[in-house]
Design a protein around this motif. Structure first.
Motif, PDB file in Angstrom:
ATOM      1  N   SER A 202       0.821  -1.217   0.000  1.00  0.00           N
ATOM      2  CA  SER A 202       0.000   0.000   0.000  1.00  0.00           C
ATOM      3  C   SER A 202       0.852   1.264   0.000  1.00  0.00           C
ATOM      4  O   SER A 202       0.332   2.366  -0.170  1.00  0.00           O
ATOM      5  N   ASN A 203       2.141   1.116   0.158  1.00  0.00           N
ATOM      6  CA  ASN A 203       3.043   2.262   0.254  1.00  0.00           C
ATOM      7  C   ASN A 203       3.699   2.575  -1.081  1.00  0.00           C
ATOM      8  O   ASN A 203       3.722   1.747  -1.990  1.00  0.00           O
ATOM      9  N   SER A 250      -2.226  13.423  -2.887  1.00  0.00           N
ATOM     10  CA  SER A 250      -3.362  12.524  -2.643  1.00  0.00           C
ATOM     11  C   SER A 250      -3.832  12.607  -1.196  1.00  0.00           C
ATOM     12  O   SER A 250      -5.040  12.521  -0.921  1.00  0.00           O
ATOM     13  N   LYS A 254      -7.476  13.950  -0.183  1.00  0.00           N
ATOM     14  CA  LYS A 254      -8.261  12.871   0.409  1.00  0.00           C
ATOM     15  C   LYS A 254      -8.680  11.833  -0.643  1.00  0.00           C
ATOM     16  O   LYS A 254      -9.862  11.467  -0.767  1.00  0.00           O
ATOM     17  N   ARG A 255      -7.688  11.366  -1.399  1.00  0.00           N
ATOM     18  CA  ARG A 255      -7.902  10.338  -2.415  1.00  0.00           C
ATOM     19  C   ARG A 255      -6.765   9.331  -2.343  1.00  0.00           C
ATOM     20  O   ARG A 255      -5.747   9.554  -1.682  1.00  0.00           O
ATOM     21  N   LYS A 256      -6.929   8.216  -3.026  1.00  0.00           N
ATOM     22  CA  LYS A 256      -5.872   7.217  -3.070  1.00  0.00           C
ATOM     23  C   LYS A 256      -4.742   7.681  -3.987  1.00  0.00           C
ATOM     24  O   LYS A 256      -5.010   8.272  -5.038  1.00  0.00           O
ATOM     25  N   ASN A 258      -1.799   7.285  -6.838  1.00  0.00           N
ATOM     26  CA  ASN A 258      -1.926   6.551  -8.103  1.00  0.00           C
ATOM     27  C   ASN A 258      -1.260   5.187  -8.096  1.00  0.00           C
ATOM     28  O   ASN A 258      -1.545   4.341  -8.938  1.00  0.00           O
ATOM     29  N   LEU A 260      -1.870   2.951  -6.054  1.00  0.00           N
ATOM     30  CA  LEU A 260      -2.879   2.005  -5.579  1.00  0.00           C
ATOM     31  C   LEU A 260      -3.982   1.795  -6.607  1.00  0.00           C
ATOM     32  O   LEU A 260      -4.891   0.984  -6.403  1.00  0.00           O
ATOM     33  N   ASN A 261      -3.928   2.513  -7.705  1.00  0.00           N
ATOM     34  CA  ASN A 261      -4.972   2.393  -8.750  1.00  0.00           C
ATOM     35  C   ASN A 261      -4.677   1.250  -9.701  1.00  0.00           C
ATOM     36  O   ASN A 261      -3.559   0.812  -9.823  1.00  0.00           O
TER      37      ASN A 261
END
Length: 261
Positions: A202-203, A250, A254-256, A258, A260-261
């Motif tokens: 996730s990092n 991000s 307050k979004r994921k 890129n 993690l996309n």
């Protein structure tokens, strides 16, 4: 490549390198050493991977050196022994310097050179039933090639005891010493490793890679002006990097990110 002593699987962004000689308790020989070096070199350069797990098949993780290989070495000249040992040292360095985070999943007993394998990894998860042993002096040998990694992992004071006594010690003691990071029931081993791999994945891949280098470079350093300048340069460089900018943006938006996309 078709490996003789390893089983390698890739699932998404995770590679698992499994020692696959359960009939000899995953003891390694010159073939295993060469294959581990090649596998970690190739996997370390695979941009699609986010983490590598080092595991083993069978009841033991690794019993150290293969007996038949040791018999063969007994007839080596000094120069041949030195060249042989250097191959092992280079393999351990390849794991230690691998750009990807490496998680050791230790499901069974881990002796001698096997401890070098796990100590060269970044994160070590062990089952509660596992025993460890630095058994070399029982055979009139010393754990020379694995020593840089084992001493870093368990500390000089503990290494002094177990290098000299060759006593077997439990996974709980290994946890206390800092050699093992997580200790779980055997049935929970896969889940714990998966949890750690999920956290790693996730990092930011670039930040994880640079953080691994940072720990290696900073350990044991004196806090002087040169070190302050070095650390300031590192954070300045990564703040300006593509993933550094994306990570901060991000978070603020307050979004994921890129990756993690």
């Amino acid at each position: 490549m078709n490996y003789q002593t390893l089983n390698i699987t890739i699932a998404g962004a995770l590679a698992t390198v499994t020692l696959d000689r359960p009939d000899v308790r995953n003891a390694f020989n010159d073939t295993t050493i060469a294959e581990l070096a090649l596998a970690f070199d190739e996997l370390g350069r695979d941009a699609a991977l986010r983490a590598i797990v080092l595991a083993a098949n069978g009841p033991a993780f690794c019993a150290g050196a293969d007996l038949n290989w040791m018999k063969k070495m007994a007839g080596y000249t000094h120069a041949e022994n030195q060249a042989d040992a250097l191959q092992l040292a280079r393999m351990l360095r390849t794991i230690y310097l691998c750009p990807k985070p490496v998680v050791a999943k230790v499901q069974g007993d881990c002796y001698a050179g096997g401890m070098g394998l796990v100590a060269a990894c970044d994160i070590i998860v062990a089952a509660e039933e596992v025993n460890f042993c630095l058994s070399e002096v029982k055979l009139g040998l010393i754990p020379a090639t694995i020593s840089p990694y084992v001493i870093k992992a368990m500390g000089e004071n503990a290494a002094r005891r177990y290098f000299l006594t060759a006593e077997r010690f439990s996974a709980r003691e290994a946890l206390r010493l800092g050699l093992v990071h997580e200790l779980v029931e055997a049935g929970a081993l896969d889940a714990k490793v998966a949890e750690i791999v999920k956290a790693l994945s996730s990092n930011s891949p670039h930040a994880v890679r640079q953080a691994k280098v940072l720990v290696r470079d900073m350990a044991g350093q004196s806090v002087n002006d040169a070190l302050l300048a070095d650390t300031a340069e590192r954070i300045a460089h990564i703040r300006a990097s593509e993933q550094g900018r994306e990570g901060v943006a991000s978070f603020l938006e307050k979004r994921k990110p890129n990756w993690l996309n």
